[in-house]
Design a protein around this motif. Structure first.
Motif, PDB file in Angstrom:
ATOM      1  N   TYR A 211      -0.367 -12.464  -9.345  1.00 30.71           N
ATOM      2  CA  TYR A 211       0.892 -12.076  -8.705  1.00 30.71           C
ATOM      3  C   TYR A 211       1.091 -10.557  -8.818  1.00 30.71           C
ATOM      4  CZ  TYR A 211       5.934 -11.584  -8.006  1.00 30.71           C
ATOM      5  OH  TYR A 211       7.169 -11.186  -7.563  1.00 30.71           O
ATOM      6  N   ALA A 212       0.891 -10.010 -10.013  1.00 27.78           N
ATOM      7  CA  ALA A 212       1.117  -8.573 -10.227  1.00 27.78           C
ATOM      8  C   ALA A 212       0.115  -7.723  -9.450  1.00 27.78           C
ATOM      9  CB  ALA A 212       1.042  -8.254 -11.719  1.00 27.78           C
ATOM     10  N   TYR A 213      -1.165  -8.043  -9.567  1.00 28.54           N
ATOM     11  CA  TYR A 213      -2.171  -7.240  -8.874  1.00 28.54           C
ATOM     12  C   TYR A 213      -2.065  -7.373  -7.359  1.00 28.54           C
ATOM     13  CZ  TYR A 213      -4.403  -5.972 -13.239  1.00 28.54           C
ATOM     14  OH  TYR A 213      -4.655  -5.442 -14.481  1.00 28.54           O
ATOM     15  N   ALA A 214      -1.702  -8.553  -6.875  1.00 28.97           N
ATOM     16  CA  ALA A 214      -1.533  -8.737  -5.429  1.00 28.97           C
ATOM     17  C   ALA A 214      -0.351  -7.921  -4.921  1.00 28.97           C
ATOM     18  CB  ALA A 214      -1.357 -10.220  -5.099  1.00 28.97           C
ATOM     19  N   LYS A 215       0.732  -7.857  -5.700  1.00 28.68           N
ATOM     20  CA  LYS A 215       1.898  -7.046  -5.314  1.00 28.68           C
ATOM     21  C   LYS A 215       1.530  -5.565  -5.277  1.00 28.68           C
ATOM     22  CE  LYS A 215       5.488  -9.959  -5.149  1.00 28.68           C
ATOM     23  NZ  LYS A 215       6.498 -10.054  -4.137  1.00 28.68           N
ATOM     24  N   VAL A 216       0.809  -5.106  -6.291  1.00 35.19           N
ATOM     25  CA  VAL A 216       0.377  -3.705  -6.310  1.00 35.19           C
ATOM     26  C   VAL A 216      -0.530  -3.432  -5.113  1.00 35.19           C
ATOM     27  CG1 VAL A 216      -1.000  -1.990  -7.567  1.00 35.19           C
ATOM     28  CG2 VAL A 216       0.689  -3.382  -8.792  1.00 35.19           C
ATOM     29  N   ASP A 217      -1.456  -4.347  -4.832  1.00 33.49           N
ATOM     30  CA  ASP A 217      -2.342  -4.177  -3.679  1.00 33.49           C
ATOM     31  C   ASP A 217      -1.555  -4.104  -2.375  1.00 33.49           C
ATOM     32  OD1 ASP A 217      -4.590  -4.119  -5.263  1.00 33.49           O
ATOM     33  OD2 ASP A 217      -5.228  -6.162  -4.772  1.00 33.49           O
ATOM     34  N   GLN A 218      -0.525  -4.919  -2.253  1.00 35.03           N
ATOM     35  CA  GLN A 218       0.312  -4.865  -1.046  1.00 35.03           C
ATOM     36  C   GLN A 218       0.936  -3.484  -0.893  1.00 35.03           C
ATOM     37  OE1 GLN A 218       3.196  -8.006  -1.383  1.00 35.03           O
ATOM     38  NE2 GLN A 218       1.862  -9.494  -0.395  1.00 35.03           N
ATOM     39  N   LEU A 219       1.432  -2.941  -1.983  1.00 32.18           N
ATOM     40  CA  LEU A 219       2.045  -1.608  -1.928  1.00 32.18           C
ATOM     41  C   LEU A 219       1.012  -0.539  -1.591  1.00 32.18           C
ATOM     42  CD1 LEU A 219       4.431  -1.981  -4.963  1.00 32.18           C
ATOM     43  CD2 LEU A 219       5.129  -1.499  -2.607  1.00 32.18           C
ATOM     44  N   LEU A 220      -0.158  -0.651  -2.172  1.00 28.11           N
ATOM     45  CA  LEU A 220      -1.221   0.315  -1.868  1.00 28.11           C
ATOM     46  C   LEU A 220      -1.641   0.207  -0.406  1.00 28.11           C
ATOM     47  CD1 LEU A 220      -3.349  -0.094  -5.115  1.00 28.11           C
ATOM     48  CD2 LEU A 220      -1.989   1.914  -4.481  1.00 28.11           C
ATOM     49  N   ASN A 221      -1.766  -1.003   0.090  1.00 25.59           N
ATOM     50  CA  ASN A 221      -2.143  -1.202   1.497  1.00 25.59           C
ATOM     51  C   ASN A 221      -1.058  -0.703   2.439  1.00 25.59           C
ATOM     52  OD1 ASN A 221      -4.633  -2.337   0.891  1.00 25.59           O
ATOM     53  ND2 ASN A 221      -3.821  -4.415   0.844  1.00 25.59           N
ATOM     54  N   HIS A 222       0.191  -0.996   2.093  1.00 32.05           N
ATOM     55  CA  HIS A 222       1.304  -0.545   2.938  1.00 32.05           C
ATOM     56  C   HIS A 222       1.361   0.981   3.009  1.00 32.05           C
ATOM     57  CE1 HIS A 222       5.196  -0.599   4.896  1.00 32.05           C
ATOM     58  NE2 HIS A 222       5.612   0.285   4.016  1.00 32.05           N
ATOM     59  N   ASN A 223       0.983   1.630   1.929  1.00 30.91           N
ATOM     60  CA  ASN A 223       1.030   3.093   1.849  1.00 30.91           C
ATOM     61  C   ASN A 223      -0.352   3.733   1.985  1.00 30.91           C
ATOM     62  OD1 ASN A 223       3.963   3.903   0.996  1.00 30.91           O
ATOM     63  ND2 ASN A 223       3.482   2.060  -0.179  1.00 30.91           N
ATOM     64  N   ALA A 224      -1.276   3.020   2.617  1.00 29.85           N
ATOM     65  CA  ALA A 224      -2.662   3.499   2.730  1.00 29.85           C
ATOM     66  C   ALA A 224      -2.756   4.888   3.373  1.00 29.85           C
ATOM     67  CB  ALA A 224      -3.508   2.501   3.507  1.00 29.85           C
ATOM     68  N   SER A 225      -1.898   5.168   4.332  1.00 29.22           N
ATOM     69  CA  SER A 225      -1.958   6.471   4.998  1.00 29.22           C
ATOM     70  C   SER A 225      -1.497   7.607   4.079  1.00 29.22           C
ATOM     71  CB  SER A 225      -1.133   6.466   6.278  1.00 29.22           C
ATOM     72  OG  SER A 225       0.236   6.260   5.979  1.00 29.22           O
ATOM     73  N   THR A 226      -0.769   7.281   3.034  1.00 29.35           N
ATOM     74  CA  THR A 226      -0.294   8.267   2.066  1.00 29.35           C
ATOM     75  C   THR A 226      -1.278   8.457   0.926  1.00 29.35           C
ATOM     76  OG1 THR A 226       1.959   7.535   2.568  1.00 29.35           O
ATOM     77  CG2 THR A 226       1.688   8.825   0.578  1.00 29.35           C
ATOM     78  N   LEU A 227      -2.132   7.468   0.719  1.00 32.21           N
ATOM     79  CA  LEU A 227      -3.070   7.484  -0.396  1.00 32.21           C
ATOM     80  C   LEU A 227      -4.138   8.559  -0.180  1.00 32.21           C
ATOM     81  CD1 LEU A 227      -3.426   5.729  -2.981  1.00 32.21           C
ATOM     82  CD2 LEU A 227      -5.107   4.420  -1.695  1.00 32.21           C
ATOM     83  N   PRO A 228      -4.267   9.493  -1.113  1.00 32.21           N
ATOM     84  CA  PRO A 228      -5.293  10.540  -0.977  1.00 32.21           C
ATOM     85  C   PRO A 228      -6.705   9.941  -1.040  1.00 32.21           C
ATOM     86  CG  PRO A 228      -3.727  11.073  -2.732  1.00 32.21           C
ATOM     87  CD  PRO A 228      -3.452   9.672  -2.310  1.00 32.21           C
ATOM     88  N   GLU A 229      -7.631  10.596  -0.396  1.00 34.73           N
ATOM     89  CA  GLU A 229      -9.024  10.130  -0.351  1.00 34.73           C
ATOM     90  C   GLU A 229      -9.600   9.886  -1.742  1.00 34.73           C
ATOM     91  OE1 GLU A 229     -11.142   9.127   2.094  1.00 34.73           O
ATOM     92  OE2 GLU A 229      -9.384   9.261   3.388  1.00 34.73           O
ATOM     93  N   TYR A 230      -9.284  10.757  -2.697  1.00 34.14           N
ATOM     94  CA  TYR A 230      -9.874  10.626  -4.026  1.00 34.14           C
ATOM     95  C   TYR A 230      -9.382   9.382  -4.777  1.00 34.14           C
ATOM     96  CZ  TYR A 230      -5.597  12.677  -6.105  1.00 34.14           C
ATOM     97  OH  TYR A 230      -4.309  12.924  -6.499  1.00 34.14           O
ATOM     98  N   LEU A 231      -8.285   8.767  -4.304  1.00 29.88           N
ATOM     99  CA  LEU A 231      -7.781   7.548  -4.943  1.00 29.88           C
ATOM    100  C   LEU A 231      -8.184   6.270  -4.202  1.00 29.88           C
ATOM    101  CD1 LEU A 231      -4.149   8.609  -5.968  1.00 29.88           C
ATOM    102  CD2 LEU A 231      -6.168   8.375  -7.441  1.00 29.88           C
ATOM    103  N   LYS A 232      -8.633   6.399  -2.975  1.00 29.45           N
ATOM    104  CA  LYS A 232      -8.953   5.211  -2.170  1.00 29.45           C
ATOM    105  C   LYS A 232     -10.003   4.291  -2.803  1.00 29.45           C
ATOM    106  CE  LYS A 232      -7.100   6.745   2.151  1.00 29.45           C
ATOM    107  NZ  LYS A 232      -7.255   6.985   3.553  1.00 29.45           N
ATOM    108  N   PRO A 233     -11.025   4.817  -3.491  1.00 28.44           N
ATOM    109  CA  PRO A 233     -11.989   3.888  -4.108  1.00 28.44           C
ATOM    110  C   PRO A 233     -11.362   2.952  -5.144  1.00 28.44           C
ATOM    111  CG  PRO A 233     -12.879   6.112  -4.069  1.00 28.44           C
ATOM    112  CD  PRO A 233     -11.449   6.210  -3.642  1.00 28.44           C
ATOM    113  N   PHE A 234     -10.202   3.320  -5.677  1.00 29.82           N
ATOM    114  CA  PHE A 234      -9.566   2.520  -6.714  1.00 29.82           C
ATOM    115  C   PHE A 234      -8.519   1.563  -6.134  1.00 29.82           C
ATOM    116  CE2 PHE A 234     -10.918   6.648  -8.268  1.00 29.82           C
ATOM    117  CZ  PHE A 234     -11.895   6.231  -9.158  1.00 29.82           C
ATOM    118  N   ALA A 235      -8.275   1.660  -4.860  1.00 28.85           N
ATOM    119  CA  ALA A 235      -7.339   0.775  -4.163  1.00 28.85           C
ATOM    120  C   ALA A 235      -8.129  -0.242  -3.354  1.00 28.85           C
ATOM    121  CB  ALA A 235      -6.414   1.605  -3.272  1.00 28.85           C
ATOM    122  N   ASP A 236      -9.094  -0.866  -4.011  1.00 30.88           N
ATOM    123  CA  ASP A 236     -10.048  -1.734  -3.316  1.00 30.88           C
ATOM    124  C   ASP A 236      -9.706  -3.227  -3.371  1.00 30.88           C
ATOM    125  OD1 ASP A 236     -10.581  -2.212  -5.982  1.00 30.88           O
ATOM    126  OD2 ASP A 236     -12.676  -1.544  -5.902  1.00 30.88           O
ATOM    127  N   GLY A 237      -8.636  -3.580  -4.069  1.00 36.14           N
ATOM    128  CA  GLY A 237      -8.245  -4.986  -4.144  1.00 36.14           C
ATOM    129  C   GLY A 237      -9.161  -5.849  -4.997  1.00 36.14           C
TER     130      GLY A 237
END
Length: 188
Positions: A45-71
């Motif tokens: 539940y917690a990791y899925a919620k965080v993933d949803q937030l990361l996905n929703h804000n994908a355009s704001t996520l800097p390139e250097y952090l994208k490898p860690f927002a992999d679900g």
């Protein structure tokens, strides 16, 4: 360095959040299969919620952090829960707008949590009440794999300069992630 700032500013909330974590029963080797199932659901539940937030804000996520927002963490939990015939679903979509610094704070929490997962992994074998046929995907990561990912995260972040405002936003993002975990540990 921002990681030191995040650690200092989140230590109390981190400890408070962990008080309700069922993983404590792994550390004392008393966890049952039912409790482990609940722990997996709470973490999913917690990791899925965080993933949803990361996905929703994908355009704001800097390139250097994208490898860690992999679900990957939510996917590993999904595999573990499937072994227990549990269908993973989230009933509400997280759509909060967040800054890049807030997203960094959230990733700090999720990446750092995997370090604690190493201690849990080490103790799982001593939990005699757990089903021996269960394959651990989430807590089954090898120490070198977890440490390499953490080192990569630290390196990606340490190369950047952050303003005081960005550091404060990162702390706010970390606090938000801890609140998601705290909320998840109250489930079940």
């Amino acid at each position: 360095m921002i990681l030191d700032h995040l650690k200092t500013q989140t230590t109390a909330l981190h400890k408070e959040t962990e008080q309700d974590n069922l993983a404590r029963f792994i550390l004392d080797h008393s966890i049952s299969t039912s409790q482990y199932f609940d722990l997996l659901k709470q973490n999913w539940y917690a990791y899925a919620k965080v993933d949803q937030l990361l996905n929703h804000n994908a355009s704001t996520l800097p390139e250097y952090l994208k490898p860690f927002a992999d679900g990957a963490k939510a996917q590993a939990l999904k595999h573990d829960l499937a072994q227990l015939d549990y269908q993973t679903e989230i009933d509400s979509l997280e759509t909060k707008e967040m800054t890049a610094a807030e997203l960094l704070g959230m990733l700090y929490v999720t990446e750092g949590s995997m370090l604690g997962g190493l201690l849990i992994r080490k103790n799982l074998e001593s939990c005699s009440k757990l089903d021996a046929d269960f394959e651990h995907h989430f807590f089954g990561k090898s120490p070198p794999e977890v440490m390499q990912r953490w080192q990569s995260f630290k390196q990606a972040v340490s190369d950047k300069e952050f303003s005081v405002e960005e550091q404060d936003k990162a702390v706010a993002g970390a606090h938000y992630a801890f609140m998601i975990f705290k909320e998840s540990y109250a489930l079940v």
